[in-house]
Scaffold this active site. Structure first.
Site, PDB file in Angstrom:
ATOM      1  N   GLU A  96     -11.011   0.855  -3.811  1.00 42.67           N
ATOM      2  CA  GLU A  96     -10.129   1.169  -2.678  1.00 42.67           C
ATOM      3  C   GLU A  96      -9.106   2.237  -3.064  1.00 42.67           C
ATOM      4  OE1 GLU A  96      -9.985  -3.250  -0.574  1.00 42.67           O
ATOM      5  OE2 GLU A  96      -8.546  -2.803  -2.121  1.00 42.67           O
ATOM      6  N   ASP A 146       0.809  -1.219   0.000  1.00 43.65           N
ATOM      7  CA  ASP A 146       0.000   0.000   0.000  1.00 43.65           C
ATOM      8  C   ASP A 146       0.842   1.268   0.000  1.00 43.65           C
ATOM      9  OD1 ASP A 146      -2.352  -1.617   0.238  1.00 43.65           O
ATOM     10  OD2 ASP A 146      -2.016  -1.770   2.392  1.00 43.65           O
TER      11      ASP A 146
END
Ligand code: 6LW
Length: 492
Positions: A174, A14
């Site tokens: 997301e 991420d």
């Protein structure tokens, strides 16, 4: 120069990146590990040096009841008006919060929470206003990328939360990030889930609140149809302009252990893919919307290779990390030795065993360490989570000491081999390649092979979750274990 992907190998998922004061700064998610949110610095987007962690105090992040792959989810780093902000979610407590610092090498503030749900929060600053977005539901219950304006000093909402985009049709919308470039507001996000269907998609608008137009040529980046290629799962990225004015996406991705074995053990890693703006103001990534093993980037520098990891050339508070809420009393860490004091908490527990680990950075390595034991058990673990881990260890028996290889897979705990050793010390060795971890013990200079474990059983596809394999040292039992001569060499 030509660089190779990943630009940061091992479990660093991420990624989010910002530019400040002539440098690039990147953060990654950290889940149940402490300290939270590793922080990196770079001159060129290719070579990344870890300079610390963002969440270094227990009052910044509560990890006590956090399951493996719970806790600290995807962070975003942004720089505004001389101040760095890192915003993230504690997925276990369902809280979105941010911290800030004016000194990137110093401590970060206490957390400030924002009353908007969802995960993967991001910040966008413009004209003295701050916009906060996440992947959640708005005040009317509409799900998607949800945005509100906040007071950056307090985290208080200054507007209702409004759904501004519902994505291009993929599941798990997301990691939204908003950018203003050449007059357009670009909303970049991930869809498809963080596995093999992962992708990056794009929308744009004339105003910060939309209406957002979905790009007709989505996804702009995905490796879901790229074959043969071990780089998969490309998604969850941040857009960044380098010092030469060229644009890139820094994203996560993973590498299968083998072309025909769809398992990955190293977690999600960081990949750099060049992007170009088209004449009509959209974005094309890579050559053909995929991420390759290597690209050219402007600049006259050399890509770093992994160093040999020893106690002397690593920093226990930067390179190494702990599980959940370590008790500092259990660790005496110096450039010569790591002395660990074990407790009755084992590696099978959702707790804080005496454990200190480095991330496994590449498939092939050789790791060795001398351990001297005063009771109980201590050794080296290849640790994916409390269910899946392999360890080579020295333990005390009724009549002396033995070296063991224990494989733990899906709740099955099996001692593969136990070999008596002559005293209370031995050298433990792990040799790894893409498919196997091979374990040995050396007693008075004589090496004995204990057996091996298949790497695929420590993969995300077996264990589930969002993390990668850690190479850890641990102690269990009310004991003391002294580790010396640690060396982990990657064959890269
Ligand atoms: C993260 C989500 C994701 O919050 O996985 O790949 C989740 N993307 O955006 C955990 O890392």
């Amino acid at each position: 120069m030509k660089y190779n992907n990943p630009v940061l190998s091992g479990f660093y998922p991420d990624p989010s990146v910002c530019h400040a004061n002539g440098k690039f700064y990147m953060v990654c998610s950290s889940f149940q590990y402490f300290p939270g949110v590793p922080l990196f610095e770079s001159d060129n987007l290719v070579n990344w040096k870890q300079i610390g962690y963002v969440l270094t105090r227990t009052n910044q992040v509560a990890l006590e009841k956090v399951n493996s792959s719970g806790g600290v989810f995807a962070p975003t780093i942004r720089y505004n008006d001389g101040r760095f902000y890192m915003v993230t979610t504690n997925d276990t407590t369902h809280e979105n919060f941010y911290v800030y610092t004016d000194d990137i090498y110093g401590e970060w503030s206490d957390p400030i929470t924002v009353e908007q749900d969802g995960i993967d929060p991001s910040l966008y600053f413009e004209d003295g206003r701050t916009y906060f977005m996440s992947n959640g539901s708005d005040d009317e219950g509409k799900g998607g990328v949800v945005q509100c304006e906040i007071d950056i000093a307090t985290g208080k909402k200054l507007s209702p939360s409004k759904c501004i985009w519902q994505g291009s049709g993929g599941r798990f919308l997301e990691s939204p990030h908003l950018y203003k470039i050449n007059g357009y507001y670009y909303l970049m996000a991930a869809e498809g889930g963080t596995e093999y269907g992962h992708m990056i998609t794009l929308a744009r608008a004339d105003s910060v609140w939309g209406e957002f137009e979905t790009y007709a040529d989505n996804p702009i980046l995905t490796n879901r149809n790229k074959a043969p290629c071990i780089i998969q799962g490309i998604g969850h990225g941040d857009l960044i302009q380098d010092k030469n004015g060229d644009w890139h996406i820094l994203s996560l991705g993973f590498r299968q252990i083998h072309m025909w074995m769809t398992f990955h053990t190293l977690g999600r890693e960081v990949f750099l893919t060049p992007v170009k703006f088209t004449d009509d103001g959209w974005i094309k990534a890579g050559v053909d919307g995929t991420t390759d093993e290597s690209y050219e980037i402007k600049g006259d520098f050399v890509q770093n290779v992994l160093p040999d990891y020893t106690f002397a050339n690593t920093d226990p508070h930067i390179d190494w990390c702990f599980l959940r809420f370590p008790d500092p009393k259990n660790y005496e860490l110096s450039a010569d030795s790591y002395i660990l004091h074990g407790t009755d908490i084992t590696l099978d527990a959702v707790g804080s065993p005496t454990f200190i680990a480095l991330r496994q950075r590449e498939f092939c390595f050789e790791l060795s360490v001398d351990v001297q034991l005063d009771g109980g058990e201590a050794g080296v673990t290849m640790y994916m989570c409390e269910q899946e881990h392999f360890e080579v260890a020295l333990r005390q028996t009724d009549s002396g000491h033995e070296a063991i290889l224990r494989l733990n897979i899906g709740g099955v705990h099996h001692i593969e081999n136990a070999v008596p050793v002559s005293g209370n010390s031995a050298k433990l060795t792990v040799r790894a390649d893409n498919l196997f971890y091979k374990f040995s013990v050396s007693d008075c200079g004589k090496e004995t092979f204990l057996g091996m474990g298949q790497a695929k059983y420590l993969s995300t596809e077996v264990a589930g979750g969002f993390t990668g394999v850690m190479t850890g040292l641990y102690a269990v039992g009310e004991n003391t274990a002294k580790f010396t001569e640690f060396l982990c060499s990657y064959k890269n």
